[in-house]
Design a protein around this motif. Structure first.
Motif, PDB file in Angstrom:
ATOM      1  N   LEU A  60       0.810  -1.214   0.000  1.00 41.78           N
ATOM      2  CA  LEU A  60       0.000   0.000   0.000  1.00 41.78           C
ATOM      3  C   LEU A  60       0.843   1.264   0.000  1.00 41.78           C
ATOM      4  N   ALA A  61       2.061   1.161   0.535  1.00 41.30           N
ATOM      5  CA  ALA A  61       2.884   2.358   0.719  1.00 41.30           C
ATOM      6  C   ALA A  61       3.831   2.633  -0.441  1.00 41.30           C
ATOM      7  N   THR A  62       4.046   1.663  -1.326  1.00 40.47           N
ATOM      8  CA  THR A  62       5.063   1.825  -2.364  1.00 40.47           C
ATOM      9  C   THR A  62       4.443   2.196  -3.701  1.00 40.47           C
ATOM     10  N   ALA A  63       5.221   2.937  -4.497  1.00 42.49           N
ATOM     11  CA  ALA A  63       4.816   3.251  -5.866  1.00 42.49           C
ATOM     12  C   ALA A  63       5.753   2.591  -6.874  1.00 42.49           C
ATOM     13  N   ASP A  64       6.772   1.892  -6.365  1.00 44.45           N
ATOM     14  CA  ASP A  64       7.741   1.234  -7.240  1.00 44.45           C
ATOM     15  C   ASP A  64       7.112  -0.024  -7.851  1.00 44.45           C
ATOM     16  N   GLU A  65       7.132  -0.117  -9.184  1.00 43.98           N
ATOM     17  CA  GLU A  65       6.442  -1.222  -9.859  1.00 43.98           C
ATOM     18  C   GLU A  65       7.062  -2.576  -9.542  1.00 43.98           C
ATOM     19  N   ASP A  66       8.381  -2.640  -9.447  1.00 42.97           N
ATOM     20  CA  ASP A  66       9.032  -3.909  -9.107  1.00 42.97           C
ATOM     21  C   ASP A  66       8.649  -4.347  -7.706  1.00 42.97           C
ATOM     22  N   LEU A  68       5.945  -3.476  -6.075  1.00 43.58           N
ATOM     23  CA  LEU A  68       4.535  -3.855  -6.106  1.00 43.58           C
ATOM     24  C   LEU A  68       4.365  -5.287  -6.607  1.00 43.58           C
ATOM     25  N   ALA A  69       5.110  -5.636  -7.665  1.00 45.19           N
ATOM     26  CA  ALA A  69       5.004  -6.980  -8.233  1.00 45.19           C
ATOM     27  C   ALA A  69       5.488  -8.035  -7.241  1.00 45.19           C
ATOM     28  N   GLN A  70       6.581  -7.736  -6.534  1.00 47.42           N
ATOM     29  CA  GLN A  70       7.094  -8.684  -5.541  1.00 47.42           C
ATOM     30  C   GLN A  70       6.104  -8.883  -4.398  1.00 47.42           C
ATOM     31  N   CYS A  71       5.550  -7.779  -3.929  1.00 51.27           N
ATOM     32  CA  CYS A  71       4.562  -7.881  -2.844  1.00 51.27           C
ATOM     33  C   CYS A  71       3.325  -8.648  -3.307  1.00 51.27           C
ATOM     34  N   ALA A  72       2.870  -8.384  -4.516  1.00 53.38           N
ATOM     35  CA  ALA A  72       1.693  -9.069  -5.038  1.00 53.38           C
ATOM     36  C   ALA A  72       1.929 -10.564  -5.133  1.00 53.38           C
TER      37      ALA A  72
END
Length: 342
Positions: A60-66, A68-72
């Motif tokens: 929720l706190a990050t805007a970095d696409e990489d 975001l993908a790792q968290c997802a």
């Protein structure tokens, strides 16, 4: 084009801004979609609830696409119950807020203030508000025209003094509902007198609600949209654009040009209008009572949930105060249905 009898206001004295709070409620749907049990991990390898909450907060706190993908990818591995995770993510620390009228606030969340640096917010907070108890929200769209000042909400949102309300005050009506109310300034566009119907207004109202959720304990199922005059045009517009966001929408002294009424199915529309709204040489024909009556007939034909309240007065909201208060009294238990079968 539509206009009210006020265009410019002198700014009131500044007051202390309500503190900022982190709010991630708008992303819960995304988190819930990611929390799908994969069935691939052993019990020993399974993520704990604490692990998935931490990963979700990072997401929720990050805007970095990489990132975001790792968290997802990690969230998709979770095999446990989803609701406890969402419940923990919803938790936020909210400070008490003084009841009463809070004028000329600005967006406090940094990303929202960057998007809307000139916008003003006017709040009325009921005596009953407590941070630990979810509360409904009224979003009020003011009237005016293409050059109506950003200070316009103050004439509607302020509380009457001992002499009683003036022609436009609704602050006491809103406080009487027991809900927090916010009156944002309309998106700025000097070329349009339908500023609440602008394309960017969909996202703007979303941001107003997110800002309110960062300040108050808002019940997402009890958000009401109310508009007067130019705001009434916006009310007719937004109940068709985003009906599943609101428990109900109230259009006072408004009008519309194009509509696809089946789109509002599942969301109640309240129409409040005066029989003397349109007056020769004073107020144009587009707010004539016959337009409201025809809308009522169309909604009846479609079998759509609506309330039609007609009064004997003119355009100013003072004629509609009792009707608006009566509608909210009848809607005390009303909640939105975000998944109404369309």
């Amino acid at each position: 084009m539509p206009t009210d009898d006020f265009d410019e206001f002198d700014p009131p004295a500044p007051i202390h801004t309500i503190p900022n709070f982190v709010n991630a409620l708008s992303a819960f749907a995304a988190i819930a979609a990611l929390l799908v049990p994969a069935g691939l991990l052993s019990a020993a390898e399974a993520l704990s609830q604490q692990d998935v909450v931490a990963i979700a907060r990072t997401y929720l706190a990050t805007a970095d696409e990489d990132n975001l993908a790792q968290c997802a990818a990690r969230l998709a591995e979770y095999q446990g119950e989803i609701e406890p995770v969402l419940e923990e993510l919803r938790e936020q620390t909210l400070r008490p807020v003084e009841p009463g009228y809070h004028p000329e606030e600005r967006f406090s969340q940094p990303d929202l203030r960057d998007k809307h640096p000139e916008a003003l917010l006017y709040f009325t907070v009921p005596e009953s508000y407590r941070p630990e108890t979810p509360c409904g929200l009224i979003v009020f769209m003011h009237g005016g025209g293409n050059k109506t000042s950003r200070y316009a909400p103050r004439v509607f949102m302020s509380l009457p003094d001992e002499s009683g309300p003036d022609s436009y005050q609704l602050g006491d009506v809103f406080s009487g509902t027991g809900m927090v109310a916010v009156g944002p300034s309309a998106p700025w566009d000097e070329s349009s007198s339908r500023r609440w119907c602008l394309r960017e207004c969909d996202e703007y109202l979303t941001d107003v609600i997110l800002e309110c959720k960062s300040r108050f304990n808002i019940d997402s199922e009890r958000v009401f949209l109310v508009g007067h005059s130019m705001g009434g045009f916006g009310a007719y517009h937004h109940i068709q654009r985003q009906p599943d966001r609101f428990a109900a929408v109230l259009a006072n002294s408004g009008s519309w040009t194009l509509a696809h009424w089946p789109a509002i199915r599942g969301t109640r529309l309240c129409i409040v209008h005066g029989v003397r709204d349109a007056r020769p040489m004073l107020r144009p024909h587009y707010t004539d009572i016959e337009f409201a009556r025809q809308t009522h007939r169309l909604l009846d034909e479609y079998g759509l949930d609506h309330v039609y309240l007609e009064h004997g007065g003119e355009h100013a909201v003072r004629f509609a105060r009792d009707k608006i208060a009566g509608f909210f009294e009848s809607a005390r238990d009303l909640q939105r249905d975000a998944y109404y079968p369309q």
